[in-house]
Scaffold this active site. Sequence first.
Site, PDB file in Angstrom:
ATOM      1  CB  SER A  62      -3.567  -9.503  -1.161  1.00 23.50           C
ATOM      2  OG  SER A  62      -2.581  -8.876  -1.939  1.00 23.50           O
ATOM      3  CG  HIS A  85      -1.859  -4.841   1.003  1.00 22.58           C
ATOM      4  ND1 HIS A  85      -2.873  -4.786   0.073  1.00 22.58           N
ATOM      5  CD2 HIS A  85      -1.307  -6.085   0.891  1.00 22.58           C
ATOM      6  CE1 HIS A  85      -2.937  -5.933  -0.581  1.00 22.58           C
ATOM      7  NE2 HIS A  85      -2.011  -6.735  -0.099  1.00 22.58           N
ATOM      8  CG  ASP A 122      -3.485  -1.513  -0.139  1.00 23.30           C
ATOM      9  OD1 ASP A 122      -2.292  -1.665  -0.461  1.00 23.30           O
ATOM     10  OD2 ASP A 122      -4.288  -2.456  -0.047  1.00 23.30           O
TER      11      ASP A 122
END
Length: 304
Positions: free
Chosen positions: A125, A284, A255
Amino acid sequence: MNRARLNRVINSSSREKGVETVSVTPVKATVSTITTRDGVAIYFKDWGRGPAVVLSHGWPLSSDSWESQAFHLASNGFRVVTHDRRGHGRSSQPWDGNDMDHYADDLAQVIEALDLRDVSLFGFSTGGGEVARYVGRHGTGRIKKLGLISAVPPLMLKTDKNPGGLPIEVFDGLRAASLADRSKLYRDIASGPFFGFNRPGATVSQGMIDAFWLQGMQAGHKNAYDSIAAFSATDFTEDLKTFDRPTLIVHGDDDQIVPIDASAHAAKALVPHAVLKVYAGAPHGLADTHKDQLNNDILAFLKS
């Protein structure tokens, strides 16, 4: 009383009581931190032995979010270093410097301080942005392989040149919610879109929710607030173009935090040699929800 005198007193007392004597060895304190050139303490973990792997975490988390992967890789012959980004986890909470350039420079200083070479560098991320900016600013002289996991590059924010990004209102909403009640914000993210627990039929893990919330609340309020702009509005396009090492991209096609088209698919176009693995139905937070699959894919990539 010095150590020698202390030993004599203990030994004498022990002899009088007819028990075996034991020498006293002083306890040594060790601290797993490095101090950056601008005075920020960065906490890190250093697990296992073997080729070096460095893992950069997401927002608003800490190195603890990588523990499943770190444990697996360290148990399979790798030295795994994970660090808490400035302002997060157990690192310092500076008022300034909560941006991708500083994050990347901090990462470089961790790698340099530990003298890591031929490093396989992975980012999850926001950590994917940190990795991309590290490559853009510091090159790949110490790097062997690269990995982007549910990562934000090349750019999350919708712009004229990036029409597939998310509108600024999404990130303004995050900032407003952070100021209003960030504890609730973190619980809402974790219990909803981050792990896909808002999907029909999802098996909800309270443990995952609690871990996310705990790590988030360890982060500095100002640091986490500033980091929203860092991960959303930083353009990593030119950084990705400098990737000249074997690269693994992993992303879930469900996601809801970092939509796959504007991230993994766009990153693959900028790094044509990258291997892209799309996890069907994955959210995610796939480092937890799909940890066995991810662990196996990372290990296979490292050994390839």
